[in-house]
Scaffold this motif. Structure first.
Motif, PDB file in Angstrom:
ATOM      1  N   PRO A 253       0.836  -1.202   0.000  1.00 26.33           N
ATOM      2  CA  PRO A 253       0.000   0.000   0.000  1.00 26.33           C
ATOM      3  C   PRO A 253       0.873   1.256   0.000  1.00 26.33           C
ATOM      4  CG  PRO A 253       0.024  -1.006   2.167  1.00 26.33           C
ATOM      5  CD  PRO A 253       0.771  -1.936   1.249  1.00 26.33           C
ATOM      6  N   GLN A 254       0.328   2.320  -0.560  1.00 25.54           N
ATOM      7  CA  GLN A 254       1.058   3.578  -0.517  1.00 25.54           C
ATOM      8  C   GLN A 254       1.128   4.046   0.928  1.00 25.54           C
ATOM      9  OE1 GLN A 254      -1.271   5.864  -3.358  1.00 25.54           O
ATOM     10  NE2 GLN A 254       0.530   5.896  -4.674  1.00 25.54           N
ATOM     11  N   ARG A 255       2.238   4.598   1.288  1.00 23.91           N
ATOM     12  CA  ARG A 255       2.444   5.082   2.652  1.00 23.91           C
ATOM     13  C   ARG A 255       3.094   6.464   2.600  1.00 23.91           C
ATOM     14  NH1 ARG A 255       2.210   0.491   6.137  1.00 23.91           N
ATOM     15  NH2 ARG A 255       2.390  -1.402   4.937  1.00 23.91           N
ATOM     16  N   PRO A 256       2.785   7.287   3.584  1.00 23.68           N
ATOM     17  CA  PRO A 256       3.469   8.578   3.655  1.00 23.68           C
ATOM     18  C   PRO A 256       4.953   8.378   3.903  1.00 23.68           C
ATOM     19  CG  PRO A 256       1.608   8.490   5.173  1.00 23.68           C
ATOM     20  CD  PRO A 256       1.810   7.117   4.638  1.00 23.68           C
TER      21      PRO A 256
ATOM     22  N   TRP B 239       4.180  13.461   1.996  1.00 21.72           N
ATOM     23  CA  TRP B 239       5.315  13.573   2.898  1.00 21.72           C
ATOM     24  C   TRP B 239       4.891  14.275   4.174  1.00 21.72           C
ATOM     25  CZ3 TRP B 239      10.448  12.066   2.522  1.00 21.72           C
ATOM     26  CH2 TRP B 239      10.847  11.552   1.302  1.00 21.72           C
ATOM     27  N   VAL B 240       5.520  13.917   5.268  1.00 19.95           N
ATOM     28  CA  VAL B 240       5.438  14.656   6.519  1.00 19.95           C
ATOM     29  C   VAL B 240       6.862  15.114   6.813  1.00 19.95           C
ATOM     30  CG1 VAL B 240       4.923  14.556   8.981  1.00 19.95           C
ATOM     31  CG2 VAL B 240       3.488  13.303   7.355  1.00 19.95           C
ATOM     32  N   ALA B 241       7.045  16.409   6.974  1.00 22.48           N
ATOM     33  CA  ALA B 241       8.377  16.973   7.204  1.00 22.48           C
ATOM     34  C   ALA B 241       8.469  17.510   8.626  1.00 22.48           C
ATOM     35  CB  ALA B 241       8.664  18.085   6.200  1.00 22.48           C
ATOM     36  N   ILE B 242       9.469  17.041   9.358  1.00 19.05           N
ATOM     37  CA  ILE B 242       9.742  17.521  10.711  1.00 19.05           C
ATOM     38  C   ILE B 242      10.961  18.423  10.623  1.00 19.05           C
ATOM     39  CG2 ILE B 242      10.298  16.877  13.090  1.00 19.05           C
ATOM     40  CD1 ILE B 242       9.181  14.029  12.314  1.00 19.05           C
TER      41      ILE B 242
END
Length: 135
Positions: A5-8, A84-87
């Motif tokens: 599955p696609q994942r972030p 994307w999740v960017a920290i």
């Protein structure tokens, strides 16, 4: 065979400020946000702490050692073809002079005053700069 599955994806970077209060930005080669200016950083590896990722990626890309401090921003970047999740951390100081170590990832780098930033900026960088200005 089943497809995964696609994942972030997760990216980690840091806002590095010099003694004059200028921020270190890099111009990206790759998508998402190719040719945008942003804080240095990169992709989180499996089993790696986010702070460690920011420190590692910056050293790999620019030859600069940092210590990742407080979280400045967490940015969601969701589009049809990426998630994307960017920290973004505030760097607690740095050692070394930036030099591009990974030409496949970065076009150029520079120090910029917070009131004279290049364009376009990455979403994560816009969030990080807003947090820096608020403090």
């Amino acid at each position: 065979m089943t497809q995964d599955p696609q994942r972030p994806r997760v990216g980690c970077g840091a806002a590095i400020l010099d003694a004059q209060g200028r921020i270190l930005l890099v111009r990206r080669v790759k998508n998402p946000e190719a040719d945008h200016w942003g804080v240095p950083g990169g992709k989180l590896d499996w089993g790696e702490a986010a702070r460690t990722c920011a420190e590692r990626e910056i050293q790999e890309e620019l030859g600069v050692r940092i210590t990742a401090g407080r979280v400045l921003a967490v940015t969601d970047m969701v589009a049809d073809d990426y998630h994307w999740v960017a920290i973004t951390y505030a760097a607690d100081g740095f050692e070394g002079e930036p030099t591009i170590q990974e030409a496949h990832a970065l076009h150029e780098w520079g120090w910029f005053a917070l009131d004279a930033l290049p364009a376009p900026l990455t979403a994560a960088t816009r969030d990080a700069v807003a947090a820096l200005r608020a403090t």
